[in-house]
Design a protein around this motif. Sequence first.
Motif, short mmCIF file in Angstrom:
data_model
loop_
_atom_site.label_atom_id
_atom_site.label_comp_id
_atom_site.label_asym_id
_atom_site.label_seq_id
_atom_site.Cartn_x
_atom_site.Cartn_y
_atom_site.Cartn_z
N SER A 185 -10.47 28.18 10.14
CA SER A 185 -9.03 27.94 10.23
C SER A 185 -8.52 27.58 8.83
CB SER A 185 -8.70 26.82 11.22
OG SER A 185 -9.29 25.61 10.80
N VAL A 186 -7.22 27.81 8.62
CA VAL A 186 -6.60 27.48 7.35
C VAL A 186 -5.36 26.65 7.62
CG1 VAL A 186 -7.46 29.40 5.96
CG2 VAL A 186 -5.37 29.68 7.31
N GLU A 187 -5.02 25.87 6.60
CA GLU A 187 -3.88 24.98 6.75
C GLU A 187 -3.30 24.68 5.38
OE1 GLU A 187 -3.25 21.11 9.62
OE2 GLU A 187 -4.92 21.08 8.22
N ARG A 188 -2.00 24.45 5.37
CA ARG A 188 -1.35 23.95 4.16
C ARG A 188 -0.71 22.62 4.56
NH1 ARG A 188 0.14 25.20 -0.95
NH2 ARG A 188 2.32 25.18 -1.52
N PRO A 189 -1.47 21.58 4.53
CA PRO A 189 -1.05 20.33 5.18
C PRO A 189 0.11 19.60 4.51
CG PRO A 189 -3.11 20.00 4.02
CD PRO A 189 -2.80 21.46 3.94
N ASP A 190 0.26 19.78 3.19
CA ASP A 190 1.22 18.90 2.51
C ASP A 190 2.03 19.61 1.45
OD1 ASP A 190 -1.46 17.37 0.54
OD2 ASP A 190 -0.63 19.38 0.59
N GLY A 191 2.10 20.90 1.45
CA GLY A 191 2.91 21.62 0.48
C GLY A 191 2.23 21.86 -0.85
N SER A 192 1.06 21.26 -1.05
CA SER A 192 0.35 21.55 -2.30
C SER A 192 -1.08 22.00 -2.04
CB SER A 192 0.36 20.34 -3.24
OG SER A 192 -0.31 19.25 -2.65
N ASN B 138 4.23 31.69 4.14
CA ASN B 138 5.28 31.08 4.95
C ASN B 138 4.69 30.28 6.11
OD1 ASN B 138 8.02 30.61 5.39
ND2 ASN B 138 8.23 32.34 6.78
N ASN B 139 3.63 29.55 5.79
CA ASN B 139 2.97 28.65 6.74
C ASN B 139 2.33 29.34 7.93
OD1 ASN B 139 3.14 26.06 5.59
ND2 ASN B 139 5.33 26.03 6.03
N GLU B 140 1.99 30.59 7.77
CA GLU B 140 1.22 31.23 8.82
C GLU B 140 0.30 32.30 8.25
OE1 GLU B 140 4.32 32.56 11.44
OE2 GLU B 140 4.49 34.48 10.42
N CYS C 103 -8.18 23.58 -1.85
CA CYS C 103 -7.64 24.38 -2.94
C CYS C 103 -6.24 23.85 -3.26
CB CYS C 103 -7.57 25.84 -2.49
SG CYS C 103 -6.64 26.95 -3.55
N VAL C 104 -5.92 23.81 -4.54
CA VAL C 104 -4.55 23.55 -4.95
C VAL C 104 -4.06 24.78 -5.69
CG1 VAL C 104 -2.97 22.10 -6.26
CG2 VAL C 104 -4.95 21.07 -5.13
N PRO C 105 -3.23 25.59 -5.02
CA PRO C 105 -2.72 26.81 -5.67
C PRO C 105 -1.75 26.46 -6.81
CG PRO C 105 -2.45 26.88 -3.28
CD PRO C 105 -2.78 25.47 -3.65
#
Lengths: 116, 110
Positions: A66-73, A51-53, A23-25
């Motif tokens: 699991s979820v992740e925001r690996p690169d800020g986008s 906030n990354n959690e 996904c790209v929010p």
Amino acid sequence: EPEVTQTPSHQVTQMGQEVILRCVPISNHLYFYWYRQILGQKVEFLVSFYNNEISEKSEIFDDQFSVERPDGSNFTLKIRSTKLEDSAMYFCASTSTGGYSTDTQYFGPGTRLTVL
Amino acid sequence: RKEVEQDPGPFNVPEGATVAFNCTYSNSASQSFFWYRQDCRKEPKLLMSVYSSGNEDGRFTAQLNRASQYISLLIRDSKLSDSATYLCVVMNTGGFKTIFGAGTRLFVKA
């Protein structure tokens, strides 16, 4: 108008395989969500992320997820070992300021996951 | 009791009719309330937020009764394009968990 995008639009996998839904929010949004909708059923909350959690998760969101925001986008949902019952439409959503009444959750078009 | 409960559908109405949807929620600490619409196999889209004083947006009017834990949506002068599933949505305090109702299907016919 800015929009949430999701890839792929349709994912077919074998039972037991790992899948990653992407996904790209919207770029200035801070709160991110994953939902699922089994065909013919209601939209179900899986997890929220800020906030990354993880902020909150439902009973559906067990250790297989699991979820992740690996690169800020990108914002990803991983299912480690898929089951037949994971077949559903998965929606990503984002919002700028959390659940205040004036805020809008923008939903992506969804990824249809089919587990064979 | 379900967390968010909506009228069972479907509602079949002629163009121009007025139709009302009801919704109840179980968590008295819920903070924010919304109506979304969902077209077949598409993502939910926000129709309107629901404020304590009630609010109107064109042909749509939403009401909230916190004491009764009840939300309503009124659609006046129904159009064919209003045909969709209407979802009652409740967010908990802090805005991290969103609960959707099962939805009420509306069919508007010519």
